[in-house]
Design a protein around this motif. Structure first.
Motif, PDB file in Angstrom:
ATOM      1  N   VAL A   1       0.864  -1.180   0.000  1.00  0.00           N
ATOM      2  CA  VAL A   1       0.000   0.000   0.000  1.00  0.00           C
ATOM      3  C   VAL A   1       0.900   1.229   0.000  1.00  0.00           C
TER       4      VAL A   1
ATOM      5  N   GLU B   1      -2.779   6.257  -2.682  1.00  0.00           N
ATOM      6  CA  GLU B   1      -3.990   6.384  -1.856  1.00  0.00           C
ATOM      7  C   GLU B   1      -4.309   7.835  -1.498  1.00  0.00           C
TER       8      GLU B   1
ATOM      9  N   ILE C   1      -6.746   1.229   5.378  1.00  0.00           N
ATOM     10  CA  ILE C   1      -6.825   0.769   3.985  1.00  0.00           C
ATOM     11  C   ILE C   1      -6.201  -0.612   3.862  1.00  0.00           C
TER      12      ILE C   1
END
Length: 202
Positions: A133, A138, A150
């Motif tokens: 991630v 994001e 997330i």
């Protein structure tokens, strides 16, 4: 029981440091440190990590400090020169954890989406993760709680069964607030000593 390991990347697995570049551009170390501390600040760089484009960030800073234009433009223009080697001792810990087959292993990183591809090409071990991630993708970053969430949601990770490893204590505190077990990374040797405290045996 820990079922998931979450690594930070910079300063844990990868030696990213602007000084690798700026030692080539400054003859006076004190001037270099002043530039890195007061011009290309961590806060400024983290805006790019959180999704601001490199061009927008660069132009904003040049407008604010036109006397430093060349060195400011070098920050992203020669960004690849800030990447050092992998931290091999930590990568070896990662390799052993992966080889054990006991854990899902993810990365949670503050990194510009525009530069992360350079790292992926350079460091083969980034392909070992079960998922990564990236803050730039994001549009948010550590220590914002939603950024951690997330990862937890996307990969169906239970906070209490996960172990987060990061060199920035600010990020460790934020993870602990979410119930994520966390180790403040200082060295591979200390990490190896601390892992068994969470039942993680290499």
């Amino acid at each position: 029981m820990i079922t998931t390991i979450i690594f930070d990347l910079g300063a844990v697995l990868i030696d990213w440091n602007p000084r690798h570049l700026y030692k080539q551009l400054f003859t006076d170390e004190a001037e270099m440190e002043h530039f890195l501390t007061n011009i290309t600040t961590s806060d400024w760089n983290e805006e790019q990590d959180a999704g601001r484009s490199l061009q927008e960030g660069t132009e904003w800073l040049v407008q604010k400090h036109p006397e430093h234009e060349d060195n400011i433009r070098a920050f992203y223009g020669r960004w690849d020169e800030m990447l050092g080697d992998a931290f091999h001792d930590t990568v070896e810990i990662f390799r052993k954890l992966k080889a054990s087959g006991k854990y899902k292993i993810y990365a949670l990183t503050n990194w510009s989406a525009e530069t992360f591809g350079i790292a992926k090409e350079r460091f083969e071990f980034l392909s070992w993760f079960d998922g990564i991630v990236v803050s730039g993708d994001e549009k948010m970053r550590k220590p914002q709680p939603e950024f951690y969430n997330i990862l937890l949601r996307r990969y169906n990770v239970k906070a209490e069964e996960s172990l987060f490893i990061d060199d920035n204590y600010r990020n460790i505190l934020a993870a602990r607030q979410l119930g994520i077990n966390s180790i403040h990374f200082t060295s591979a040797a200390e990490l190896q000593e601390e892992l068994p405290q969470y039942g993680v045996i290499l």
